[in-house]
Motif scaffolding. Structure first.
Motif, PDB file in Angstrom:
ATOM      1  N   ILE A 201     -32.219-122.245  58.397  1.00 21.72           N
ATOM      2  CA  ILE A 201     -32.878-121.244  59.643  1.00 21.72           C
ATOM      3  C   ILE A 201     -33.479-121.458  60.749  1.00 21.72           C
ATOM      4  CG2 ILE A 201     -35.103-119.432  59.362  1.00 21.72           C
ATOM      5  CD1 ILE A 201     -34.799-120.179  56.097  1.00 21.72           C
ATOM      6  N   GLU A 202     -33.734-122.260  61.581  1.00 21.51           N
ATOM      7  CA  GLU A 202     -34.229-122.535  62.676  1.00 21.51           C
ATOM      8  C   GLU A 202     -33.551-122.275  63.365  1.00 21.51           C
ATOM      9  OE1 GLU A 202     -37.729-121.957  64.003  1.00 21.51           O
ATOM     10  OE2 GLU A 202     -37.869-121.245  61.474  1.00 21.51           O
ATOM     11  N   GLU A 203     -32.274-122.754  63.367  1.00 21.63           N
ATOM     12  CA  GLU A 203     -31.140-123.572  63.686  1.00 21.63           C
ATOM     13  C   GLU A 203     -30.270-122.130  64.142  1.00 21.63           C
ATOM     14  OE1 GLU A 203     -29.882-128.456  63.333  1.00 21.63           O
ATOM     15  OE2 GLU A 203     -29.163-126.662  61.461  1.00 21.63           O
ATOM     16  N   VAL A 204     -29.943-121.192  63.252  1.00 25.24           N
ATOM     17  CA  VAL A 204     -29.579-120.237  63.171  1.00 25.24           C
ATOM     18  C   VAL A 204     -30.740-119.332  64.469  1.00 25.24           C
ATOM     19  CG1 VAL A 204     -28.967-117.911  62.140  1.00 25.24           C
ATOM     20  CG2 VAL A 204     -28.493-119.900  61.114  1.00 25.24           C
ATOM     21  N   PRO A 253     -37.850-126.711  51.037  1.00 21.35           N
ATOM     22  CA  PRO A 253     -36.873-126.463  52.401  1.00 21.35           C
ATOM     23  C   PRO A 253     -36.165-127.998  51.871  1.00 21.35           C
ATOM     24  CG  PRO A 253     -39.646-125.764  53.038  1.00 21.35           C
ATOM     25  CD  PRO A 253     -39.285-126.296  51.429  1.00 21.35           C
ATOM     26  N   PRO A 254     -35.360-128.001  53.144  1.00 21.98           N
ATOM     27  CA  PRO A 254     -34.819-126.832  53.862  1.00 21.98           C
ATOM     28  C   PRO A 254     -34.361-126.156  53.427  1.00 21.98           C
ATOM     29  CG  PRO A 254     -33.695-129.108  54.355  1.00 21.98           C
ATOM     30  CD  PRO A 254     -34.540-129.730  53.407  1.00 21.98           C
ATOM     31  N   TYR A 255     -33.829-125.398  54.069  1.00 23.58           N
ATOM     32  CA  TYR A 255     -32.643-123.708  53.908  1.00 23.58           C
ATOM     33  C   TYR A 255     -31.639-124.355  54.744  1.00 23.58           C
ATOM     34  CZ  TYR A 255     -37.162-122.132  51.189  1.00 23.58           C
ATOM     35  OH  TYR A 255     -37.544-121.577  50.282  1.00 23.58           O
ATOM     36  N   HIS A 256     -30.490-124.186  53.932  1.00 25.47           N
ATOM     37  CA  HIS A 256     -29.212-123.773  54.347  1.00 25.47           C
ATOM     38  C   HIS A 256     -28.297-122.758  54.337  1.00 25.47           C
ATOM     39  CE1 HIS A 256     -29.318-128.418  56.337  1.00 25.47           C
ATOM     40  NE2 HIS A 256     -29.661-128.645  54.703  1.00 25.47           N
ATOM     41  N   ILE A 257     -27.171-122.178  55.464  1.00 25.53           N
ATOM     42  CA  ILE A 257     -26.732-121.185  55.477  1.00 25.53           C
ATOM     43  C   ILE A 257     -25.907-121.401  53.520  1.00 25.53           C
ATOM     44  CG2 ILE A 257     -24.229-119.969  56.295  1.00 25.53           C
ATOM     45  CD1 ILE A 257     -25.189-120.676  58.366  1.00 25.53           C
ATOM     46  N   TYR A 258     -25.692-119.697  53.024  1.00 29.80           N
ATOM     47  CA  TYR A 258     -25.238-119.970  52.046  1.00 29.80           C
ATOM     48  C   TYR A 258     -23.891-119.379  52.600  1.00 29.80           C
ATOM     49  CZ  TYR A 258     -24.513-118.591  46.728  1.00 29.80           C
ATOM     50  OH  TYR A 258     -23.830-119.102  45.673  1.00 29.80           O
ATOM     51  N   ASN A 259     -23.981-117.772  52.636  1.00 30.25           N
ATOM     52  CA  ASN A 259     -23.055-117.194  53.817  1.00 30.25           C
ATOM     53  C   ASN A 259     -23.437-116.407  54.452  1.00 30.25           C
ATOM     54  OD1 ASN A 259     -24.046-114.981  51.841  1.00 30.25           O
ATOM     55  ND2 ASN A 259     -23.264-115.443  50.701  1.00 30.25           N
TER      56      ASN A 259
END
Length: 342
Positions: A201-204, A253-259
């Motif tokens: 999330i933070e990277e996005v 966490p961590p949460y990564h992009i799912y779509n």
């Protein structure tokens, strides 16, 4: 090359009879070259040559044989030249002694020619005079380049020139049409964010720093535990973009992009035109080499058509938008990752 022997007696009403040696008279058509369209027919015998005057009519007994260099293009039947396919052919007429009476070069073009922009839908009735879907037999077209729906309309896919036969029948001959699909050159419906599936999330948020973060929160994504989402609106020339994240384990966490999901501001036809023109597409399932899904009218199965964008992402039509396919786009690494409520 086949040669047919034909004897054509021509009987006309006689007012006064004038004798004539028929082997000295050539009653064939005058033309040495014909430009025809598929379904055209031309009479072999020149009726004007048979009428000596208004009051005198001869009754010729005219014998000839004919051969065609390509009977798939043109041949003779019942004293009629029939144009049946696109291409070139030469029909040669000979008398009963085998001497050449005449050669006719024939060029046959498609019955109909029409075009559409990639992604566009075109109704047959708008381009073909007197088109009747009840009588039409639409066949021999390549579904890679187009979709024909209910014999009523055609949807253009990859830019190309492609032939298909059987839209309508004239003079007992099926028509041959050429359909040109032009590349989409309109507005770009979306821009790709500079993200990869491994981002958290933070990277996005860092990548999307220049856009307005409209909303963020918790969400349930597919069949996984609770996830997170970010919505940026507007996003370039699109309405918005929504990033969906899922945890690696439960709700931790961590949460990564799912779509991520983009909602463009243009029509679905423009979206498809842009995708067909610029990206490779495919299906997730084939049976005996035949595609079983249709990129225009799929039914929400587990085997959805997609476009490949870059090395990682595939774009699918939003499976939750049943009534307006391709107006909302889901970018994921696999079809499984398109699930969820957006």
């Amino acid at each position: 090359m086949k040669i047919y022997n034909k004897i054509f007696p021509v009987f006309l009403a006689v007012i006064f009879f004038t004798s004539c040696k028929t082997d000295e008279v050539n009653f064939l058509l005058d033309d040495s070259h014909l430009n025809l369209k598929v379904t055209d027919i031309v009479k072999v015998l020149n009726e004007e040559k048979m009428n000596i005057s208004e009051k005198t009519v001869i009754i010729p007994y005219f014998k000839y044989t004919w051969s065609s260099t390509n009977e798939n293009v043109a041949y003779i039947e019942d004293n009629i030249i029939k144009a049946v396919g696109v291409g070139n052919a030469t029909i040669t007429f000979k008398d009963e002694k085998g001497e050449t009476l005449k050669s006719v070069d024939i060029t046959v073009s498609p019955t109909y020619e029409f075009s559409a922009v990639s992604g566009e839908t075109l109704y047959f009735s708008s381009v073909i005079p007197d088109y009747d879907p009840k009588e039409a037999i639409v066949s021999e077209y390549n579904p890679k380049f187009m979709n024909v729906w209910n014999k009523q309309y055609i949807q253009a896919a990859i830019p190309s020139v492609t032939n298909f036969i059987g839209l309508t029948t004239i003079n007992g001959i099926r028509s041959w049409s050429v359909f040109t699909i032009l590349p989409y050159e309109g507005e770009t419906p979306f821009i790709m964010p500079d993200v990869v599936s491994s981002m958290n999330i933070e990277e996005v948020k860092e990548v999307m720093e220049g856009y307005n973060l409209k909303e963020e929160g918790d969400s349930y994504i597919g069949y996984s535990p609770y996830g997170k989402y970010l919505v940026y609106s507007p996003y370039g020339n699109s309405k918005d973009i929504k990033f969906n994240f899922k945890p690696e384990r439960y709700d931790q966490p961590p949460y990564h992009i799912y779509n991520f999901v983009i909602n463009p501001n243009v029509t679905y036809e423009q979206v498809l035109g842009y995708l067909f023109t610029n990206y490779e597409y495919g299906w997730s399932l084939e049976i005996d080499g035949v595609t079983v899904s249709n990129i225009f009218n799929f039914k929400g199965t587990n085997y959805e058509p997609y476009f490949k964008i870059g090395d990682e992402w595939k774009v699918f039509s939003n499976p939750n938008d049943f009534d307006n396919k391709w107006s909302s786009l889901v970018f994921a690494t696999t079809y499984i990752n398109t699930t969820g409520v957006y």
